[in-house]
Design an enzyme around this catalytic site. Sequence first.
Site, PDB file in Angstrom:
ATOM      1  CE  LYS A   1      -2.051  -1.148   3.881  1.00  0.00           C
ATOM      2  NZ  LYS A   1      -1.392  -2.445   4.178  1.00  0.00           N
TER       3      LYS A   1
ATOM      4  NE  ARG B   1      -4.799  -1.415   9.840  1.00  0.00           N
ATOM      5  CZ  ARG B   1      -3.751  -0.890   9.208  1.00  0.00           C
ATOM      6  NH1 ARG B   1      -3.861   0.247   8.571  1.00  0.00           N
ATOM      7  NH2 ARG B   1      -2.616  -1.531   9.206  1.00  0.00           N
TER       8      ARG B   1
HETATM    9  P1  AP5 Z   1       4.869  -1.634   1.843  1.00  0.00           P
HETATM   10  O1  AP5 Z   1       4.489  -0.835   0.655  1.00  0.00           O
HETATM   11  O2  AP5 Z   1       5.637  -0.957   2.912  1.00  0.00           O
HETATM   12  O3  AP5 Z   1       3.587  -2.408   2.418  1.00  0.00           O
HETATM   13  P2  AP5 Z   1       2.282  -1.850   3.140  1.00  0.00           P
HETATM   14  O4  AP5 Z   1       1.097  -2.520   2.532  1.00  0.00           O
HETATM   15  O5  AP5 Z   1       2.277  -0.364   3.175  1.00  0.00           O
HETATM   16  O6  AP5 Z   1       2.520  -2.514   4.548  1.00  0.00           O
HETATM   17  P3  AP5 Z   1       2.499  -1.925   6.019  1.00  0.00           P
HETATM   18  O7  AP5 Z   1       3.218  -2.946   6.852  1.00  0.00           O
HETATM   19  O8  AP5 Z   1       2.997  -0.525   6.091  1.00  0.00           O
HETATM   20  O9  AP5 Z   1       0.999  -1.993   6.305  1.00  0.00           O
HETATM   21  P4  AP5 Z   1       0.332  -2.051   7.655  1.00  0.00           P
HETATM   22  O10 AP5 Z   1      -1.073  -1.981   7.226  1.00  0.00           O
HETATM   23  O11 AP5 Z   1       0.672  -3.219   8.508  1.00  0.00           O
HETATM   24  O12 AP5 Z   1       0.992  -0.831   8.448  1.00  0.00           O
HETATM   25  P5  AP5 Z   1       0.445   0.615   8.821  1.00  0.00           P
HETATM   26  O13 AP5 Z   1       1.592   1.532   8.855  1.00  0.00           O
HETATM   27  O14 AP5 Z   1      -0.739   0.961   8.005  1.00  0.00           O
HETATM   28  O15 AP5 Z   1       5.696  -2.916   1.313  1.00  0.00           O
HETATM   29  C1  AP5 Z   1       6.302  -3.820   2.224  1.00  0.00           C
HETATM   30  C2  AP5 Z   1       7.693  -4.225   1.697  1.00  0.00           C
HETATM   31  O16 AP5 Z   1       7.551  -5.011   0.512  1.00  0.00           O
HETATM   32  C3  AP5 Z   1       8.590  -3.032   1.300  1.00  0.00           C
HETATM   33  O17 AP5 Z   1       9.918  -3.323   1.666  1.00  0.00           O
HETATM   34  C4  AP5 Z   1       8.450  -2.954  -0.228  1.00  0.00           C
HETATM   35  O18 AP5 Z   1       9.646  -2.466  -0.826  1.00  0.00           O
HETATM   36  C5  AP5 Z   1       8.190  -4.403  -0.611  1.00  0.00           C
HETATM   37  N1  AP5 Z   1       7.252  -4.544  -1.730  1.00  0.00           N
HETATM   38  C6  AP5 Z   1       6.129  -3.790  -1.968  1.00  0.00           C
HETATM   39  N2  AP5 Z   1       5.486  -4.222  -3.076  1.00  0.00           N
HETATM   40  C7  AP5 Z   1       6.195  -5.294  -3.527  1.00  0.00           C
HETATM   41  C8  AP5 Z   1       6.035  -6.179  -4.655  1.00  0.00           C
HETATM   42  N3  AP5 Z   1       5.014  -6.029  -5.515  1.00  0.00           N
HETATM   43  N4  AP5 Z   1       6.951  -7.172  -4.795  1.00  0.00           N
HETATM   44  C9  AP5 Z   1       7.998  -7.301  -3.926  1.00  0.00           C
HETATM   45  N5  AP5 Z   1       8.205  -6.493  -2.866  1.00  0.00           N
HETATM   46  C10 AP5 Z   1       7.316  -5.501  -2.662  1.00  0.00           C
HETATM   47  O19 AP5 Z   1      -0.101   0.349  10.306  1.00  0.00           O
HETATM   48  C11 AP5 Z   1       0.765   0.076  11.387  1.00  0.00           C
HETATM   49  C12 AP5 Z   1      -0.034  -0.015  12.677  1.00  0.00           C
HETATM   50  O20 AP5 Z   1      -0.692   1.252  12.944  1.00  0.00           O
HETATM   51  C13 AP5 Z   1      -1.183  -1.028  12.671  1.00  0.00           C
HETATM   52  O21 AP5 Z   1      -0.726  -2.328  13.020  1.00  0.00           O
HETATM   53  C14 AP5 Z   1      -2.150  -0.425  13.702  1.00  0.00           C
HETATM   54  O22 AP5 Z   1      -1.719  -0.696  15.021  1.00  0.00           O
HETATM   55  C15 AP5 Z   1      -2.004   1.068  13.460  1.00  0.00           C
HETATM   56  N6  AP5 Z   1      -2.988   1.591  12.478  1.00  0.00           N
HETATM   57  C16 AP5 Z   1      -2.709   2.162  11.267  1.00  0.00           C
HETATM   58  N7  AP5 Z   1      -3.840   2.539  10.646  1.00  0.00           N
HETATM   59  C17 AP5 Z   1      -4.866   2.193  11.471  1.00  0.00           C
HETATM   60  C18 AP5 Z   1      -6.286   2.299  11.374  1.00  0.00           C
HETATM   61  N8  AP5 Z   1      -6.882   2.835  10.273  1.00  0.00           N
HETATM   62  N9  AP5 Z   1      -7.037   1.839  12.408  1.00  0.00           N
HETATM   63  C19 AP5 Z   1      -6.465   1.288  13.511  1.00  0.00           C
HETATM   64  N10 AP5 Z   1      -5.120   1.148  13.669  1.00  0.00           N
HETATM   65  C20 AP5 Z   1      -4.322   1.599  12.647  1.00  0.00           C
END
Ligand code: AP5
Length: 216
Positions: free
Chosen positions: A13, A88
Amino acid sequence: VNVILLGPPGAGKGTQARILMDNHGLVQLSTGDLLRGAVAAGTDAGKAAKAVMESGGLVSDDIVIAIVNDRLDEPDTKAGVIFDGFPRTVAQAGALDKLLADKGMSLDSVISMEVDDNAMVERISGRYTCGNCGEGYHDTYKQPAKAGVCDSCGSTEFKRRADDNAETVAERLKAYHAETAPLIDYYNGTGKLASVDAMADITDVSQSMSRALGKG
Ligand code: AP5
Ligand code: ZN
């Protein structure tokens, strides 16, 4: 356009949001980034969110909705918003409908990023980002052109996230399936839902996304 990127942790994402931002002039609204900012700044919301984020659970809807409301009031969002990691929960999706209506905005598209859960631990444990500009990298899938130097800004400082360990990732995947996957049904009837194969290479995924947005 205003678009939601829906997908489990590691689906890409954040990676795709940055590409859409560069190619189509949209603004990325990542609730994960906003919450990490609040934790770093030590605000009340950040204090409440810290432990939940470290355990891989979801921060309370009230806190997240308030943060999104504030961010949407900033003028740059008029260019179009990519919602990354929000909504989410079904409650957050309902709140977003209401926020957008109140602000005279509308939702154009919801892109569901389809991945194999088993590959997500490897994606997430290899992830690191530029400490200066936030550009994302991966130990295997996306290295800077010059080792140790950020492609985008030239910085040599990189960081890894505290919640990017195998145990927490398992909890984050569980939370996704319990709380977030039901949003696919929520948006299914709206005619705005498209799905893309997010197991493909990063550039192929962005092409599918641009097509889904009618900008391909
Ligand atoms: P990346 O693009 O970083 O993946 P992502 O989908 O953004 O994953 P996140 O881990 O950031 O998502 P998340 O939902 O767990 O975290 P968030 O910060 O929202 O890609 C991952 C890796 O793969 C990178 O190294 C990239 O280079 C590589 N890659 C990408 N695409 C690829 C491909 N096609 N092929 C190969 N490699 C690839 O949330 C964190 C925490 O915050 C949550 O756990 C929760 O506690 C809280 N939180 C955030 N939002 C909310 C909400 N709305 N409600 C409640 N709690 C929330
Ligand atoms: Zn950088």
